[in-house]
Design a protein around this motif. Structure first.
Motif, PDB file in Angstrom:
ATOM      1  N   ILE A  31       5.699 -13.156  52.915  1.00 21.76           N
ATOM      2  CA  ILE A  31       6.148 -12.610  54.199  1.00 21.76           C
ATOM      3  C   ILE A  31       5.015 -11.787  54.782  1.00 21.76           C
ATOM      4  CG2 ILE A  31       7.812 -11.153  55.399  1.00 21.76           C
ATOM      5  CD1 ILE A  31       9.850 -11.809  53.263  1.00 21.76           C
ATOM      6  N   TYR A  32       4.593 -12.122  55.992  1.00 22.20           N
ATOM      7  CA  TYR A  32       3.447 -11.459  56.594  1.00 22.20           C
ATOM      8  C   TYR A  32       3.855 -10.302  57.493  1.00 22.20           C
ATOM      9  CZ  TYR A  32       1.290 -15.646  54.827  1.00 22.20           C
ATOM     10  OH  TYR A  32       0.872 -16.657  53.993  1.00 22.20           O
ATOM     11  N   ALA A  33       5.016 -10.417  58.097  1.00 19.33           N
ATOM     12  CA  ALA A  33       5.510  -9.365  58.974  1.00 19.33           C
ATOM     13  C   ALA A  33       7.012  -9.523  59.135  1.00 19.33           C
ATOM     14  CB  ALA A  33       4.839  -9.421  60.348  1.00 19.33           C
ATOM     15  N   MET A  34       7.667  -8.394  59.339  1.00 20.99           N
ATOM     16  CA  MET A  34       9.101  -8.408  59.647  1.00 20.99           C
ATOM     17  C   MET A  34       9.334  -7.427  60.778  1.00 20.99           C
ATOM     18  SD  MET A  34      10.968  -8.678  55.922  1.00 20.99           S
ATOM     19  CE  MET A  34      12.494  -9.395  56.575  1.00 20.99           C
ATOM     20  N   GLY A  35      10.330  -7.719  61.566  1.00 21.68           N
ATOM     21  CA  GLY A  35      10.581  -6.839  62.696  1.00 21.68           C
ATOM     22  C   GLY A  35      11.981  -6.965  63.231  1.00 21.68           C
ATOM     23  N   TRP A  36      12.237  -6.137  64.229  1.00 17.85           N
ATOM     24  CA  TRP A  36      13.534  -6.110  64.895  1.00 17.85           C
ATOM     25  C   TRP A  36      13.342  -6.287  66.392  1.00 17.85           C
ATOM     26  CZ3 TRP A  36      18.058  -6.012  62.285  1.00 17.85           C
ATOM     27  CH2 TRP A  36      18.020  -5.634  60.934  1.00 17.85           C
ATOM     28  N   TYR A  37      14.171  -7.126  66.964  1.00 17.63           N
ATOM     29  CA  TYR A  37      14.241  -7.330  68.402  1.00 17.63           C
ATOM     30  C   TYR A  37      15.671  -7.012  68.834  1.00 17.63           C
ATOM     31  CZ  TYR A  37       9.783  -9.864  68.304  1.00 17.63           C
ATOM     32  OH  TYR A  37       8.462 -10.212  68.163  1.00 17.63           O
ATOM     33  N   LEU A  47      10.996  -6.655  71.803  1.00 16.07           N
ATOM     34  CA  LEU A  47      10.597  -6.113  70.510  1.00 16.07           C
ATOM     35  C   LEU A  47      11.024  -4.661  70.417  1.00 16.07           C
ATOM     36  CD1 LEU A  47       8.955  -6.279  67.834  1.00 16.07           C
ATOM     37  CD2 LEU A  47       6.996  -5.461  69.165  1.00 16.07           C
ATOM     38  N   VAL A  48      11.633  -4.301  69.304  1.00 13.79           N
ATOM     39  CA  VAL A  48      11.995  -2.907  69.037  1.00 13.79           C
ATOM     40  C   VAL A  48      10.976  -2.287  68.086  1.00 13.79           C
ATOM     41  CG1 VAL A  48      13.736  -1.366  68.078  1.00 13.79           C
ATOM     42  CG2 VAL A  48      14.449  -3.402  69.379  1.00 13.79           C
ATOM     43  N   ALA A  49      10.754  -2.943  66.959  1.00 14.80           N
ATOM     44  CA  ALA A  49       9.820  -2.421  65.968  1.00 14.80           C
ATOM     45  C   ALA A  49       9.364  -3.557  65.072  1.00 14.80           C
ATOM     46  CB  ALA A  49      10.468  -1.324  65.136  1.00 14.80           C
ATOM     47  N   ALA A  50       8.125  -3.467  64.605  1.00 17.33           N
ATOM     48  CA  ALA A  50       7.577  -4.472  63.709  1.00 17.33           C
ATOM     49  C   ALA A  50       6.766  -3.792  62.632  1.00 17.33           C
ATOM     50  CB  ALA A  50       6.713  -5.468  64.479  1.00 17.33           C
ATOM     51  N   LEU A  51       6.757  -4.422  61.456  1.00 12.77           N
ATOM     52  CA  LEU A  51       6.013  -3.906  60.318  1.00 12.77           C
ATOM     53  C   LEU A  51       5.184  -5.032  59.746  1.00 12.77           C
ATOM     54  CD1 LEU A  51       5.413  -1.684  58.263  1.00 12.77           C
ATOM     55  CD2 LEU A  51       7.516  -2.286  57.065  1.00 12.77           C
ATOM     56  N   MET A  52       3.862  -4.876  59.822  1.00  9.58           N
ATOM     57  CA  MET A  52       2.954  -5.917  59.383  1.00  9.58           C
ATOM     58  C   MET A  52       2.456  -5.646  57.975  1.00  9.58           C
ATOM     59  SD  MET A  52       3.255  -5.978  62.696  1.00  9.58           S
ATOM     60  CE  MET A  52       2.259  -4.657  63.410  1.00  9.58           C
ATOM     61  N   SER A  53       1.869  -6.660  57.365  1.00 10.22           N
ATOM     62  CA  SER A  53       1.236  -6.487  56.063  1.00 10.22           C
ATOM     63  C   SER A  53       0.170  -5.407  56.171  1.00 10.22           C
ATOM     64  CB  SER A  53       0.594  -7.795  55.597  1.00 10.22           C
ATOM     65  OG  SER A  53       1.551  -8.793  55.449  1.00 10.22           O
ATOM     66  N   GLY A  55       1.067  -2.317  56.224  1.00  9.97           N
ATOM     67  CA  GLY A  55       1.810  -1.138  56.648  1.00  9.97           C
ATOM     68  C   GLY A  55       1.693  -0.768  58.103  1.00  9.97           C
ATOM     69  N   ARG A  56       0.956  -1.547  58.873  1.00 12.92           N
ATOM     70  CA  ARG A  56       0.832  -1.216  60.298  1.00 12.92           C
ATOM     71  C   ARG A  56       2.156  -1.442  61.008  1.00 12.92           C
ATOM     72  NH1 ARG A  56      -1.093  -4.096  64.903  1.00 12.92           N
ATOM     73  NH2 ARG A  56      -1.444  -5.938  63.606  1.00 12.92           N
TER      74      ARG A  56
END
Length: 121
Positions: A31-37, A47-53, A55-56
Motif C-alpha cells: 500500500i503506497y498511500a491511503m486517504g479519505w475523500y 480530498l479530505v486527508a491523505a497519508l503517503m509512504s 509519513g507525509r
C-alpha cells in the motif's frame, strides 16, 4: 480481490468528534498511500486527508487543525480522527488506497463503499 471497508460514521452534534476507520483486505502486496475523500449532496468529491509512504500527510484547508489521519500498517487500516465537527463537514466519507495487488502485480486506486457523517444539532 481487494476490499476497503469503512466504519465509524454517524450523527454528531456540532463541536463533537468522530473517528472513521478503513480496513483494506485481500491480496495486497503493498500500500503506497491511503486517504479519505468526502462528497456532500450536490457537490463534487473532494480530498479530505491523505497519508503517503514515509509519513507525509496532506489535508484540505477546511479541515486542517481539526482532522488527523493516521495508519496502522500491520492492520492495513487508516483512521480519520475528526474533532470540532461543523455542519459543513456533513458528507459521505470514502476511503481510498493506492496499492499493488499480489500475484498480478497490478497497481491501482481502490475505494470503499462510503460512510455517512452528519453533523447537526
Amino acid at each position: 480481490q481487494v476490499q476497503l471497508v469503512e466504519s465509524g460514521g454517524g450523527l454528531v452534534q456540532p463541536g463533537g468528534s468522530l473517528r472513521l476507520s478503513c480496513a483494506a483486505s485481500g491480496s495486497i502486496f503493498a500500500i503506497y498511500a491511503m486517504g479519505w475523500y468526502r462528497q456532500a449532496p450536490g457537490k463534487q468529491r473532494e480530498l479530505v486527508a491523505a497519508l503517503m509512504s514515509g509519513g507525509r500527510t496532506n489535508y484540505a484547508d477546511s479541515v486542517k487543525g481539526r482532522f488527523t489521519i493516521s495508519r496502522d500498517n500491520a492492520k492495513n487500516t487508516v483512521y480519520l480522527q475528526m474533532n470540532s465537527l461543523k455542519p459543513e463537514d456533513t458528507a459521505v466519507y470514502y476511503c481510498n488506497a493506492d496499492l499493488r495487488v499480489a500475484g498480478t502485480g497490478s497497481r491501482g486506486y481502490y475505494w470503499g463503499q462510503g460512510t455517512q457523517v452528519t453533523v447537526s444539532s
